[in-house]
Design an enzyme around this catalytic site. Sequence first.
Site, PDB file in Angstrom:
ATOM      1  N   MET A  31       0.855  -1.198   0.000  1.00 21.09           N
ATOM      2  CA  MET A  31       0.000   0.000   0.000  1.00 21.09           C
ATOM      3  C   MET A  31       0.884   1.239   0.000  1.00 21.09           C
ATOM      4  O   MET A  31       1.716   1.422   0.902  1.00 21.09           O
ATOM      5  CB  MET A  31      -0.924   0.001   1.226  1.00 21.09           C
ATOM      6  CG  MET A  31      -2.065  -0.993   1.118  1.00 21.09           C
ATOM      7  SD  MET A  31      -3.142  -0.985   2.555  1.00 21.09           S
ATOM      8  CE  MET A  31      -2.154  -1.889   3.726  1.00 21.09           C
ATOM      9  N   CYS A 114      -2.901  -1.662 -10.221  1.00 25.40           N
ATOM     10  CA  CYS A 114      -3.213  -0.352  -9.636  1.00 25.40           C
ATOM     11  C   CYS A 114      -4.238   0.388 -10.498  1.00 25.40           C
ATOM     12  O   CYS A 114      -4.013   0.608 -11.692  1.00 25.40           O
ATOM     13  CB  CYS A 114      -1.950   0.496  -9.487  1.00 25.40           C
ATOM     14  SG  CYS A 114      -2.339   2.127  -8.843  1.00 25.40           S
ATOM     15  N   ASP A 218     -10.913  -7.548   1.019  1.00 27.39           N
ATOM     16  CA  ASP A 218     -11.899  -7.449   2.097  1.00 27.39           C
ATOM     17  C   ASP A 218     -11.667  -8.372   3.285  1.00 27.39           C
ATOM     18  O   ASP A 218     -12.596  -8.574   4.070  1.00 27.39           O
ATOM     19  CB  ASP A 218     -13.324  -7.670   1.559  1.00 27.39           C
ATOM     20  CG  ASP A 218     -13.723  -6.659   0.491  1.00 27.39           C
ATOM     21  OD1 ASP A 218     -12.997  -5.668   0.316  1.00 27.39           O
ATOM     22  OD2 ASP A 218     -14.759  -6.873  -0.166  1.00 27.39           O
ATOM     23  N   ARG A 241      -6.253  -3.029   3.634  1.00 29.44           N
ATOM     24  CA  ARG A 241      -6.825  -1.943   4.427  1.00 29.44           C
ATOM     25  C   ARG A 241      -7.053  -2.295   5.888  1.00 29.44           C
ATOM     26  O   ARG A 241      -6.912  -1.439   6.763  1.00 29.44           O
ATOM     27  CB  ARG A 241      -8.127  -1.465   3.770  1.00 29.44           C
ATOM     28  CG  ARG A 241      -7.866  -0.698   2.481  1.00 29.44           C
ATOM     29  CD  ARG A 241      -9.113  -0.556   1.651  1.00 29.44           C
ATOM     30  NE  ARG A 241      -9.586  -1.862   1.200  1.00 29.44           N
ATOM     31  CZ  ARG A 241     -10.710  -2.060   0.526  1.00 29.44           C
ATOM     32  NH1 ARG A 241     -11.473  -1.038   0.243  1.00 29.44           N
ATOM     33  NH2 ARG A 241     -11.046  -3.271   0.149  1.00 29.44           N
TER      34      ARG A 241
END
Length: 339
Positions: A31, A114, A218, A241
């Site tokens: 990231m 990306c 996720d 994330r």
Amino acid sequence: MDFSIFALKYYILIRIGQIAAGEFPVILAPMEDVTDSPFRSICKDFGADVLITEFVASEGLIRDAWKSRMKLQFETKERPIGIQIFGANIDSMIKAAEAAQNAGPDFIDLNFGCPVRKIVMKGGGAALLQDVPKMISMAKAVVQSTRIPVTAKTRLGWDEHHLEIVDIAERLQDAGIQAISIHGRTRVQLYGGKADWTLIGEVKNNPRMKIPVFGNGDIDSGPKAGEMKERYGVDGILIGRAAVGNPWIFREVKAFLGTGSVTAPPSVTERINMVRLHLEKSLLYKGERATLFEMRKMYSGYFRGIAGFKPYRLKLILSGSLQEVDSILREIQYLSLSE
Ligand SMILES: Cc1cc2nc3c(=O)[nH]c(=O)nc-3n(C[C@H](O)[C@H](O)[C@H](O)COP(=O)(O)O)c2cc1C
């Protein structure tokens, strides 16, 4: 005769080329401006099996730009580690791979996923999903010009009408790619909606595929990781994330996958100590200004679920010095002790 010794469990290690990556690698997803060396090494402490740098621009590496060179740095404890590069030009990617290889990583990862407009417009990242022959030529060229394993990270396809990942994965394997990470979204989806793992499972279950297939998208808890592992049979997972300001996710996922146990969330004191450690490492690595700026992304994660944190978040984000951050952290500690 006691045969109990033969009952010992034999573990099959997943390998990226010759590199042992663990039984079921739980990988910190690359990231930008998040997975720098300080944060990666913290995630390693909590059990991340494999680390990947944030993406590095091939053109920046060729120019020997200071910012790109910084991104090649890592600590020995971060191994096995991959350096991720991106770009649109095959010659530049060959040269960038050589520069990345000279930094001594265990593997090189090619970014074919990306979705960011300014990168796609220039033909890099997910743009290669619109020109698969070029993607394959690029992969082949980089594989042939490097001595270490080369892996690729991509998405399901450009859009819902071009879900070509099963074919792309085979072709990348034929080009010499040693492992593939697939984010279960298309480029057009960006980060919206829910990741669809069905096609990731299809890639994994394609009998022609021999290289490790890692699923991504996720995963935010131990049970979710367990569900994806069981349901889709992937060889490992990447967590993005859910790790931002939450390195404990690796402890949680590893515990769940290992024993089915659920770990307790970190206490407020643990969280504050971790923020301090992260600030310290980051300060040494990139100085006060960049540390203050980049840590802003992390605070929500570090204090997620802590009652009364909200007003402090803004204070932390607006703070102009590490001293100021320190006194806000003291206030948060005081708040939690007085509860
Ligand atoms: C802030 C941010 C920066 C990212 N930068 C990169 C990157 O440099 N290279 C890459 O391959 N993916 C990058 N990604 C995508 C993630 O690696 C991952 O594929 C995506 O977030 C889905 O996984 P998750 O649902 O676990 O977050 C980035 C994602 C975010 C949110």
